[in-house]
Motif scaffolding. Structure first.
Motif, mmCIF file in Angstrom:
data_model
loop_
_atom_site.group_PDB
_atom_site.id
_atom_site.type_symbol
_atom_site.label_atom_id
_atom_site.label_comp_id
_atom_site.label_asym_id
_atom_site.label_seq_id
_atom_site.Cartn_x
_atom_site.Cartn_y
_atom_site.Cartn_z
ATOM 1 N N VAL A 185 3.484 25.873 -1.140
ATOM 2 C CA VAL A 185 4.510 24.802 -1.185
ATOM 3 C C VAL A 185 3.838 23.476 -0.854
ATOM 4 C CG1 VAL A 185 6.656 23.955 -0.140
ATOM 5 C CG2 VAL A 185 6.366 26.405 -0.554
ATOM 6 N N ARG A 186 3.013 23.490 0.196
ATOM 7 C CA ARG A 186 2.286 22.263 0.584
ATOM 8 C C ARG A 186 1.302 21.840 -0.504
ATOM 9 N NH1 ARG A 186 3.001 20.674 5.655
ATOM 10 N NH2 ARG A 186 3.895 22.193 7.094
ATOM 11 N N GLU A 187 0.630 22.833 -1.096
ATOM 12 C CA GLU A 187 -0.388 22.497 -2.093
ATOM 13 C C GLU A 187 0.258 21.886 -3.339
ATOM 14 O OE1 GLU A 187 -3.088 25.725 -2.815
ATOM 15 O OE2 GLU A 187 -4.370 24.447 -4.095
ATOM 16 N N LEU A 188 1.412 22.429 -3.732
ATOM 17 C CA LEU A 188 2.113 21.856 -4.892
ATOM 18 C C LEU A 188 2.521 20.409 -4.574
ATOM 19 C CD1 LEU A 188 3.354 22.095 -7.703
ATOM 20 C CD2 LEU A 188 5.428 23.008 -6.642
ATOM 21 N N ALA A 189 2.992 20.195 -3.341
ATOM 22 C CA ALA A 189 3.377 18.834 -2.936
ATOM 23 C C ALA A 189 2.164 17.903 -3.031
ATOM 24 C CB ALA A 189 3.948 18.846 -1.520
ATOM 25 N N ASP A 190 1.008 18.369 -2.539
ATOM 26 C CA ASP A 190 -0.217 17.549 -2.609
ATOM 27 C C ASP A 190 -0.544 17.194 -4.056
ATOM 28 O OD1 ASP A 190 -0.616 17.345 0.042
ATOM 29 O OD2 ASP A 190 -2.168 18.893 0.190
ATOM 30 N N ASN A 225 10.898 29.577 10.900
ATOM 31 C CA ASN A 225 9.703 30.399 10.657
ATOM 32 C C ASN A 225 8.413 29.699 11.093
ATOM 33 O OD1 ASN A 225 11.260 32.404 9.532
ATOM 34 N ND2 ASN A 225 10.971 31.724 7.416
ATOM 35 N N GLY A 226 8.532 28.446 11.553
ATOM 36 C CA GLY A 226 7.356 27.699 12.026
ATOM 37 C C GLY A 226 6.539 27.095 10.889
ATOM 38 N N CYS A 227 7.132 26.988 9.669
ATOM 39 C CA CYS A 227 6.365 26.492 8.521
ATOM 40 C C CYS A 227 6.369 24.970 8.425
ATOM 41 C CB CYS A 227 6.930 27.088 7.234
ATOM 42 S SG CYS A 227 6.777 28.869 7.182
ATOM 43 N N ILE A 228 7.427 24.335 8.900
ATOM 44 C CA ILE A 228 7.505 22.864 8.893
ATOM 45 C C ILE A 228 8.147 22.391 10.198
ATOM 46 C CG2 ILE A 228 7.640 22.399 6.388
ATOM 47 C CD1 ILE A 228 10.725 22.264 6.856
ATOM 48 N N GLY A 229 7.964 21.108 10.493
ATOM 49 C CA GLY A 229 8.586 20.536 11.689
ATOM 50 C C GLY A 229 10.064 20.259 11.450
ATOM 51 N N ARG A 230 10.795 20.119 12.546
ATOM 52 C CA ARG A 230 12.239 19.886 12.418
ATOM 53 C C ARG A 230 12.533 18.554 11.701
ATOM 54 N NH1 ARG A 230 16.077 22.917 13.827
ATOM 55 N NH2 ARG A 230 14.767 24.303 15.042
ATOM 56 N N ASP A 231 11.607 17.601 11.800
ATOM 57 C CA ASP A 231 11.821 16.308 11.125
ATOM 58 C C ASP A 231 11.753 16.443 9.605
ATOM 59 O OD1 ASP A 231 9.079 16.919 11.303
ATOM 60 O OD2 ASP A 231 8.535 14.814 11.011
ATOM 61 N N ALA A 267 6.428 14.778 -0.937
ATOM 62 C CA ALA A 267 6.618 15.087 0.483
ATOM 63 C C ALA A 267 7.027 16.558 0.610
ATOM 64 C CB ALA A 267 7.707 14.192 1.066
ATOM 65 N N VAL A 268 6.590 17.205 1.686
ATOM 66 C CA VAL A 268 6.971 18.602 1.947
ATOM 67 C C VAL A 268 8.207 18.601 2.829
ATOM 68 C CG1 VAL A 268 6.257 20.788 2.984
ATOM 69 C CG2 VAL A 268 4.573 19.337 1.916
ATOM 70 N N ALA A 269 9.135 19.509 2.510
ATOM 71 C CA ALA A 269 10.326 19.667 3.353
ATOM 72 C C ALA A 269 10.755 21.122 3.272
ATOM 73 C CB ALA A 269 11.432 18.731 2.872
ATOM 74 N N GLY A 270 11.898 21.439 3.858
ATOM 75 C CA GLY A 270 12.341 22.828 3.788
ATOM 76 C C GLY A 270 13.724 23.030 4.350
ATOM 77 N N SER A 271 14.145 24.289 4.292
ATOM 78 C CA SER A 271 15.443 24.685 4.849
ATOM 79 C C SER A 271 15.275 24.926 6.352
ATOM 80 C CB SER A 271 15.919 25.969 4.180
ATOM 81 O OG SER A 271 15.027 27.017 4.515
ATOM 82 N N ARG A 272 16.384 25.190 7.018
ATOM 83 C CA ARG A 272 16.296 25.479 8.452
ATOM 84 C C ARG A 272 15.494 26.754 8.697
ATOM 85 N NH1 ARG A 272 21.429 25.781 12.374
ATOM 86 N NH2 ARG A 272 21.389 27.988 11.938
ATOM 87 N N ILE A 274 0.890 -1.160 0.000
ATOM 88 C CA ILE A 274 0.000 0.000 0.000
ATOM 89 C C ILE A 274 0.928 1.210 0.000
ATOM 90 C CG2 ILE A 274 -1.744 1.289 1.293
ATOM 91 C CD1 ILE A 274 -2.483 -1.423 2.620
ATOM 92 N N PRO A 275 0.867 2.054 -1.045
ATOM 93 C CA PRO A 275 1.804 3.182 -1.092
ATOM 94 C C PRO A 275 1.651 4.067 0.149
ATOM 95 C CG PRO A 275 0.473 3.064 -3.102
ATOM 96 C CD PRO A 275 -0.090 2.057 -2.147
ATOM 97 N N ALA A 276 2.790 4.536 0.686
ATOM 98 C CA ALA A 276 2.755 5.395 1.871
ATOM 99 C C ALA A 276 2.178 6.764 1.508
ATOM 100 C CB ALA A 276 4.168 5.556 2.411
ATOM 101 N N ASP A 277 1.578 7.421 2.490
ATOM 102 C CA ASP A 277 1.049 8.771 2.286
ATOM 103 C C ASP A 277 2.237 9.734 2.213
ATOM 104 O OD1 ASP A 277 -0.016 11.291 2.453
ATOM 105 O OD2 ASP A 277 -1.500 10.770 3.991
ATOM 106 N N PRO A 278 2.419 10.418 1.069
ATOM 107 C CA PRO A 278 3.597 11.296 0.940
ATOM 108 C C PRO A 278 3.638 12.399 1.980
ATOM 109 C CG PRO A 278 2.115 11.531 -0.955
ATOM 110 C CD PRO A 278 1.580 10.409 -0.123
ATOM 111 N N ARG A 279 2.469 12.748 2.560
ATOM 112 C CA ARG A 279 2.457 13.836 3.548
ATOM 113 C C ARG A 279 3.081 13.419 4.870
ATOM 114 N NH1 ARG A 279 -3.747 15.004 2.588
ATOM 115 N NH2 ARG A 279 -3.534 12.764 2.606
ATOM 116 N N THR A 280 3.111 12.099 5.111
ATOM 117 C CA THR A 280 3.656 11.654 6.401
ATOM 118 C C THR A 280 4.935 10.827 6.255
ATOM 119 O OG1 THR A 280 2.175 9.755 6.267
ATOM 120 C CG2 THR A 280 1.413 11.620 7.574
ATOM 121 N N ILE A 281 5.289 10.522 5.016
ATOM 122 C CA ILE A 281 6.471 9.673 4.789
ATOM 123 C C ILE A 281 7.728 10.391 5.306
ATOM 124 C CG2 ILE A 281 7.014 10.586 2.500
ATOM 125 C CD1 ILE A 281 7.540 7.807 1.528
ATOM 126 N N ASP A 282 8.691 9.631 5.782
ATOM 127 C CA ASP A 282 9.992 10.184 6.165
ATOM 128 C C ASP A 282 10.629 10.789 4.913
ATOM 129 O OD1 ASP A 282 12.719 10.531 6.736
ATOM 130 O OD2 ASP A 282 12.684 8.947 8.237
#
Ligand code: FAD
Length: 349
Positions: free
Chosen positions: A233-238, A253-259, A243-248, A202-210
């Protein structure tokens, strides 16, 4: 006595998994370095057809365990079938392709045989004393370790997929040609059953995948100063199933989690496609994404370092480009047409 190296050949939908041929190629290189005997072991219901491929890749002996149905296979069932054979023949080294199944199977077998296991190795070599040195990267690829199994046998390792080049053997490895030994699983081993049975993927959900495992990543940077500006950025990923990611900066800026941070103090990623939006390309960031196969960078500064490593550099305002791109992707998805793709507004250069 010469060492004996075995490689497990994984079969999915009646074809040999490429990672197994990588493991076999690594086994062949290792065998040549130590004048060892290389054997392969395969479990399946069409082993005759696949035998030639295994032997061409350097195995001198193929142990073929024929089953009624090995698809989908069970790691516990295969471990039970292999354990007896391994005890009977006593290989010094046992290798697997580091697929999900290969890693699972290796864990079951290592527990059953009470031996050590190094998973996802990128290199193997024998030490001067003849002990297998198993090289692998740990802790998000930040630490290189060499692991050994000094006492127990076999010394077991799985090979990281995509690292070893597959090569056919230049000469028959065994005088008199290769041999195929058809064998049966021990009567007590139910090859097709086990405590855990693999039913399918079952393909993993890209929003939660590592993000380290993602094949497409859309990453945002300091150009989006808050969650609202980061939303495209999130909408394009969807839209892309990415998967959504980002720089430090995106984390700060509180836009993504540290993971989801890419870079020196974040994670190392290697997607097939990386879309980098409003990220400058500082070394501390790019060190974590330089393994991306294709990089598209959107940055308003034509001199931003990220453009130097991009396959496609789009010089423009991401706040204008992303909503337009999302709109067109959605149109394409619903109508199948690419209306307006020649619109000069999209030519961000
Ligand atoms: P900025 O450097 O501010 O760049 C923003 C970019 O966006 C600029 O290039 C700008 O031209 C562009 N831009 C602005 N507006 C727009 C727009 N409207 N449209 C398009 N483009 C626009 N950083 C990491 O990312 N990961 C790490 O793991 C990491 N670890 C670090 C560890 C150490 C010890 C140190 C000292 C630093 C580390 N950093 C890390 C920080 C790193 O050095 C950079 O400061 C950081 O990567 C910058 O993030 P950024 O590119 O998003 O922001």
């Amino acid at each position: 006595m010469n060492k004996i190296i075995w490689v497990y050949i994984e079969v999915v939908e009646n074809e040999i998994v490429e990672t197994s041929l990588e493991a076999l190629s690594e086994g062949h290189r290792l065998a040549e370095s130590a004048a060892a005997h290389l054997a392969a072991v395969m479990i399946g219901n069409d082993t005759d057809r696949l035998a030639e491929t295994v032997l061409q890749h350097g195995a001198a002996t193929l142990y073929a365990i024929e089953t009624k149905s090995a698809d989908p296979p069970s790691p516990a069932g295969h471990a039970a079938a292999l354990a007896g054979l391994i005890r009977d023949h006593g290989p010094d080294v046992l290798l697997f392709g580091g697929t999900l199944f290969g890693n699972d199977l290796a864990v079951y077998l290592a527990a059953e045989l009470q031996t050590g296991l190094a998973k996802n190795c990128d290199k193997l070599a024998f030490s001067e004393k003849g002990i297998l040195e198993q090289h692998r990267l740990c802790f998000e690829n930040k630490v290189h370790t060499i692991e050994v199994t000094p006492q127990a046998r076999p010394q077991m390792a799985t090979i990281e997929p995509g690292i070893v080049k597959i090569g056919k053997a230049s000469k028959p490895y065994r005088p008199g040609g290769p041999e195929i030994i058809r064998t049966q699983a021990a009567a007590s081993a139910d090859v097709d059953a086990g405590a855990a049975i693999h039913l399918g993927f079952i393909p993993a959900d890209p929003r939660t995948i590592d993000i380290s495992d993602a094949s497409i990543i859309v990453a945002g940077g300091n150009a989006a100063k808050d969650v609202n500006h980061f939303a495209p950025v999130r909408e394009l990923a969807d839209c892309l199933g990415a998967a959504v990611a980002g720089s430090r900066a995106a984390v700060d800026n509180g836009c993504i989690g540290r993971d989801r941070q890419i870079g020196q103090s974040g994670k190392t990623v290697a997607p097939d496609l990386m879309i980098s939006c409003g990220i400058s390309g500082a070394h501390a960031h790019t060190i974590g994404m330089k393994g991306s196969k294709t990089i598209i960078a959107i940055n308003s500064d034509k001199n931003a370092p990220i453009h130097k490593m991009a396959d496609l550099g789009v010089v423009g305002d991401m706040h204008g480009i992303l909503p337009e791109l999302i709109k067109r992707l959605k149109t394409f998805r619903t109508t199948g047409t690419q209306d307006g793709l020649s619109d000069p507004k999209m030519d961000g250069r």
